[in-house]
Design an enzyme around this catalytic site. Structure first.
Site, PDB file in Angstrom:
ATOM      1  N   SER A  47       0.862  -1.174   0.000  1.00 41.98           N
ATOM      2  CA  SER A  47       0.000   0.000   0.000  1.00 41.98           C
ATOM      3  C   SER A  47       0.896   1.219   0.000  1.00 41.98           C
ATOM      4  O   SER A  47       2.073   1.144   0.378  1.00 41.98           O
ATOM      5  CB  SER A  47      -0.884   0.000   1.259  1.00 41.98           C
ATOM      6  OG  SER A  47      -1.480   1.257   1.483  1.00 41.98           O
ATOM      7  N   TYR A  91      -1.922  -0.223  10.619  1.00 47.06           N
ATOM      8  CA  TYR A  91      -1.934  -0.601   9.209  1.00 47.06           C
ATOM      9  C   TYR A  91      -0.640  -0.168   8.526  1.00 47.06           C
ATOM     10  O   TYR A  91      -0.061  -0.919   7.729  1.00 47.06           O
ATOM     11  CB  TYR A  91      -3.141   0.037   8.525  1.00 47.06           C
ATOM     12  CG  TYR A  91      -3.315  -0.351   7.081  1.00 47.06           C
ATOM     13  CD1 TYR A  91      -3.599  -1.670   6.729  1.00 47.06           C
ATOM     14  CD2 TYR A  91      -3.221   0.595   6.064  1.00 47.06           C
ATOM     15  CE1 TYR A  91      -3.776  -2.032   5.401  1.00 47.06           C
ATOM     16  CE2 TYR A  91      -3.399   0.242   4.735  1.00 47.06           C
ATOM     17  CZ  TYR A  91      -3.667  -1.076   4.411  1.00 47.06           C
ATOM     18  OH  TYR A  91      -3.842  -1.433   3.089  1.00 47.06           O
TER      19      TYR A  91
END
Length: 252
Positions: A137, A150
Site C-alpha cells: 500500500s 496498518y
C-alpha cells in the site's frame, strides 16, 4: 486444465482486489486457485470465472494458519504465480488508544500470512520460474494519523518484498510489489471502521474517481504478464485525485 496451463494462486480472492485479480488472471489464460476464509464468496467468484470461459478452483484457507497453508501447498502440482492479497485494516484509533490486538491481527494477516504462503509455494514457484506478487500500500511509505497499525503492517509487507527479491537474486523467481493508494471497494473501509458505513463513505467523500478493484487488478495483470526477464520491482498506483497520502483533491 492442460498440464501447460499456468496456475495462479490468489489469496483473499472472495471479494475486492482479490476477486478482481482472479478474474483478470483467468482472462489472461491462468487456471486460478481461489483461496480465502469464506467459501461461499470463493464459489461465487469461481462461477463468474467459469461463465466467462475461464478456469478456477476453490480452496478455503486462513493464511495465518501455518499448518493449513502447508497442507494447501502440498495439493498443488504447479504454481506459476502467487498473489498475496489477503490483508486489510482494523481500527482507526490513534496510537495512544489503539488496541494491540488489532495491530497483531493486521500484522499476522498482512505480513505473516504472506510470508507463510510464499514460503510454502516457493519450491513450486522456483520449478515453474514463477512470480511472487505482494500487495502492499502507499501506507508502506508514509504514516498518517489513525493508521499506525496498518502503516506498520504494510511497512512489513514492503520489507518482505524487498528482502525476498534480494535473497532470490539469481533464481528464476520474480518478486513484484504493487502499492495501491486510495481504492474504493465494498469492504475495506467498512471493515476498518467496524461496520460503520457512514465513516467508511466519508473516506471517499468528494473524491473524483478513486481507484477500483479492477484498476488494481489491471495493474497486477500487466505486471505479471511482462516477459520473464522483466521484473516490476515496485509499482505505486494512485487515483489522479491523490497526489500523496495526505494530499487528496475533494470536490465540494
Amino acid at each position: 486444465m492442460s498440464s501447460t496451463t499456468p496456475v495462479a494462486v490468489v489469496t483473499g480472492a472472495g471479494s475486492g482486489i482479490g476477486a478482481a485479480t482472479a478474474r483478470r488472471l483467468a482472462a489472461e489464460g491462468h487456471h486460478v486457485v481461489l483461496t480465502g476464509r469464506r467459501a461461499d464468496r470463493l464459489e461465487h467468484v469461481a462461477k463468474e470465472i467459469g461463465a466467462a470461459g475461464g478456469s478456477a478452483t476453490v480452496h478455503p484457507l486462513d493464511v495465518t494458519d501455518r499448518d493449513a497453508v502447508r497442507q494447501f501447498a502440498a495439493t498443488l502440482d504447479r504454481v506459476d504465480v502467487v498473489v498475496n492479497n489477503a490483508g486489510g485494516a482494523v481500527g482507526a484509533e490513534p496510537v495512544a488508544d489503539a488496541d494491540p490486538a488489532d495491530w497483531r491481527t493486521m500484522f499476522e494477516v498482512n505480513v505473516l500470512g504472506a510470508l507463510q504462503v510464499t514460503q510454502a509455494l516457493l519450491p513450486a514457484l522456483t520449478a515453474a520460474e514463477g512470480t511472487v506478487v505482494l500487495l502492499s500500500s502507499t501506507a508502506a511509505f508514509a504514516a498518517y494519523e489513525g493508521g499506525g497499525g496498518y502503516v506498520a503492517a504494510k511497512h512489513g509487507t514492503h520489507a518482505l518484498a524487498a528482502t525476498l527479491r534480494l535473497e532470490l537474486c539469481g533464481t528464476p523467481v520474480r518478486v513484484l510489489e504493487i502499492a495501491p493508494g486510495m481504492v474504493r471497494t465494498d469492504e475495506f473501509a467498512v471493515n476498518r471502521f467496524r461496520g460503520d458505513a457512514d465513516k467508511a463513505a466519508a473516506v471517499y467523500a468528494g473524491v473524483p474517481g478513486p481507484l477500483t478493484a479492477d484498476d488494481v487488478a489491471d495493474t497486477i495483470g500487466w505486471s505479471v504478464t511482462r516477459p520473464p526477464h522483466v521484473n516490476i520491482d515496485l509499482l505505486v498506483v494512485r487515483p489522479r485525485a491523490q497526489a500523496a497520502q495526505h494530499k487528496v483533491h475533494r470536490q465540494s
